[in-house]
Scaffold this active site. Structure first.
Site, PDB file in Angstrom:
ATOM      1  CG  ASP A  58       0.011 -16.707 -17.789  1.00 42.14           C
ATOM      2  OD1 ASP A  58       0.740 -17.223 -16.923  1.00 42.14           O
ATOM      3  OD2 ASP A  58      -1.075 -16.172 -17.524  1.00 42.14           O
ATOM      4  CD  GLU A 109      -3.347 -16.153 -20.725  1.00 40.62           C
ATOM      5  OE1 GLU A 109      -2.585 -15.399 -20.098  1.00 40.62           O
ATOM      6  OE2 GLU A 109      -4.528 -16.347 -20.394  1.00 40.62           O
ATOM      7  CG  HIS A 148      -2.196  -0.805   0.899  1.00 43.75           C
ATOM      8  ND1 HIS A 148      -2.847  -1.558   1.824  1.00 43.75           N
ATOM      9  CD2 HIS A 148      -2.878  -0.942  -0.252  1.00 43.75           C
ATOM     10  CE1 HIS A 148      -3.893  -2.123   1.257  1.00 43.75           C
ATOM     11  NE2 HIS A 148      -3.932  -1.770   0.005  1.00 43.75           N
ATOM     12  CB  CYS A 173      -3.603  -7.184 -22.176  1.00 47.39           C
ATOM     13  SG  CYS A 173      -3.967  -8.933 -22.032  1.00 47.39           S
TER      14      CYS A 173
END
Ligand code: PEP
Ligand code: MG
Length: 571
Positions: free
Chosen positions: A454, A430, A188, A501
């Site tokens: 991947d 992928e 975070h 992507c």
């Protein structure tokens, strides 16, 4: 202290010069001076410290307009931890056993931290830091320690870790760079540092910097380095580097909204990878035209039970509306591998990346899959939607998924629900099987999106998270480059859209190659979109000689060739 160089992993890019401020909160000396009372007294002190810690966080939240929505979510999450019955009872139980309250807090924090740190999922693993932050806040209240105040400007803040609430209070003038020992891309504090645009490195051994308060530091995340106490010449040369970087970043940010049109007039689409509709604001600011990948698994991972159809419709509709009419490609559930979720009681596996994952789970749990498809189709009334199926290996999988998609549409029609009849149906390519079968797959879908994260893993047989074999994990390896080419060629041959992507799409170095292969869309983390758009605008779509690239035998040759092309560009 003489010239010192620290090395780390970049998580937010930048080149910055500032003054070292080493942040070390010394709990031990306060604990040494702590005088415990009896069990009841300790319990009362703990309860009061808890109340004061919550009041602090409430105070930060009430200054609402200074916080981004991400920062607000994180503070909310810390408040939830302070209300967590399991966590509070674990502390109280120890106090009742006669352990002093500071030690009780520390012990419970260690147990909870270890529990999170041992989780398979990276996001949940990073929550270990939040437990420590929250525990430390209560401890400071208990020990009567003052809250840390960072004063001064142009600081290079060096620390083992920095609490998100503290990070949220820093301004761009105050902080030039953040150098941390702990943290990762999804912790975070780092998310906040990134949203503020601080140059940030993690994984740095900061012990050497403990004596360097007030020294000059030069941070260049592109080189993963911090130079403390540089010599005069180095400092002067670095000032020029900062000016150039500033000019480049300012120039890119100004042009972020311009379309990505190559020098020979071809338009490429640069879209965003997001994990939540909340990320759309930044995506639009960074010039992303729609979404090339919405990872819906986060909607499932956040919840103890499967998200209902209506909950899903709300999230997908929100995304589509925020995209302002641009195409949003929403990926169906890609759970499994390194992504687990409580709502699907999955068995541990020997080889999770080769196992029960993504479409394999969806075709096994058809009710769950159909609910997601129905939600997606319902949401299509509010924008331009593409549905994308991950991890496709066979024509049979495509046919089965497509049949369920048609079934869901027919059901909704008979229920009188209106939706967009033109919803696109595509797949991620992928796996090596999807490369071999690309020509056949293209007959059954509207688009391909190449998932290099991947594709590299499966083509090179190298676990994407294993540092020991990371040297093999290279999207410029000729085996991967040739696989990408095969997929692109098959898509072009069939006249369907092809995008990418995986992380490779966000690397400006790869842009000329992907343009020359005819990819229509590159989808990436919004923060890198301005740089990739500029790489497109400063090249012709045929700058990369595909024949030549396909003949290279090593990733190094591919990389060097592309570096040569990028240097020829005007950016
Ligand atoms: C990919 O594999 O490239 C991809 C985008 O999917 P994920 O990283 O979510 O597996
Ligand atoms: Mg993938």
């Amino acid at each position: 202290m003489g010239r010192t160089v620290l090395k780390g992993t970049p998580v937010c890019n930048g080149v910055a010069m500032g003054v070292v401020r080493y942040l070390d909160i010394d709990y031990d000396s306060f604990i040494k001076d702590y005088v415990p009372t009896d069990k009841d007294g300790e319990l009362a002190r703990f309860v009061l410290a808890l109340k004061n810690a919550k009041a602090d966080l409430d105070g930060i939240l009430s200054e609402g307009e200074k916080l981004s929505s991400e920062e607000e979510d994180i503070i909310d999450m810390h408040l939830m931890l302070l209300d967590d019955v399991g966590f509070i009872e674990a502390i109280k139980r120890r106090i009742k056993e006669g352990i002093g309250s500071p030690a009780s807090i520390q012990k419970a924090v260690t147990d909870f931290k270890n529990m999170f740190a041992n989780m398979d999922d990276e996001y949940l693993r990073d929550r270990a830091n939040d437990v420590v932050d929250v525990g430390n806040r209560v401890l400071r209240k208990l020990l009567g320690m003052p809250e840390t105040k960072i004063e001064g400007e142009n600081l290079v803040l060096v620390a083992k870790d920095i609490e998100p609430a503290l990070m949220a209070g820093f301004s761009e003038n105050q902080i030039k760079a953040i150098v941390l020992e702990n943290g990762s891309k999804t912790s975070h504090s780092v998310i906040i540092a990134k949203s503020k645009g601080f140059a940030t490195l993690v994984g740095v051994d900061v012990s050497k910097a403990s004596e360097c308060n007030g020294c000059t530091a030069l941070v260049d995340t592109r080189e993963g380095s911090v130079v403390i106490s540089p010599d005069k010449d180095e400092e002067e040369a670095f000032k020029k580097k900062c000016e150039e970087y500033k000019k480049e970043a300012g120039y890119l940010a100004e042009k972020a909204g311009d379309p990505a049109v190559s020098l020979d007039g071809k338009r490429f689409k640069v879209a965003a990878n997001v994990a939540s509709p909340d990320e759309m604001g930044k995506a639009v600011d960074m010039g992303c035209e729609g979404v090339g990948l919405y990872r819906t698994e986060f909607l499932f991972m956040d919840s103890d039970t499967l998200p209902s159809e209506e909950k899903q419709v709300k999230a997908y509709r929100d995304l589509l509306e925020k995209a302002g009419g641009n195409l949003c490609i929403i990926r169906t559930l890609d759970i499994g591998g390194d992504k687990k979720c409580k709502c699907l009681d999955l068995m541990p596996e020997e080889n999770p990346f080769l196992g029960y994952r993504a479409i394999r789970i969806c075709l096994d749990k058809k009710d769950m899959f159909k609910t997601q498809l129905r939600a997606l189709i319902k949401a299509s009334a509010y924008g331009k939607l593409g549905i994308m199926i991950p991890m496709i290996d066979t024509v049979t999988e495509i046919k089965e998924a497509r049949a369920l998609f048609e079934e869901a549409k027919n059901e909704l029609k008979s229920e009188g629900v209106s939706f967009d009849e033109e919803v696109l149906f595509g797949i991620m390519t992928e796996t090596p099987a999807s490369v071999m079968m690309a020509g056949d797959f293209a007959k059954y879908v509207d688009f391909f999106s190449i998932g290099t994260n991947d594709l590299v893993q499966y083509t090179m047989a190298v676990d994407r998270g294993n540092g020991l074999v990371a040297y093999l994990y290279d999207y410029f390896d000729p085996a991967v480059v040739r696989a990408i080419y095969t997929i692109a060629k098959a898509a072009k041959g069939a006249g369907i859209m092809v995008g990418m992507c995986g992380e490779m799409a966000g690397d400006a170095l790869a842009a000329p190659l992907l343009m020359a292969m005819g990819l229509d869309e590159l989808s990436m983390s919004p923060s890198v979109a301005p740089e990739v758009k500029e790489a497109i605008r400063t090249h012709r779509s045929d700058d990369a000689d595909i024949e030549k690239v396909l003949a290279f035998e090593t990733g190094k040759e591919v990389r060097e060739y592309l570096e040569g092309l990028l240097n020829k560009g005007t950016c």
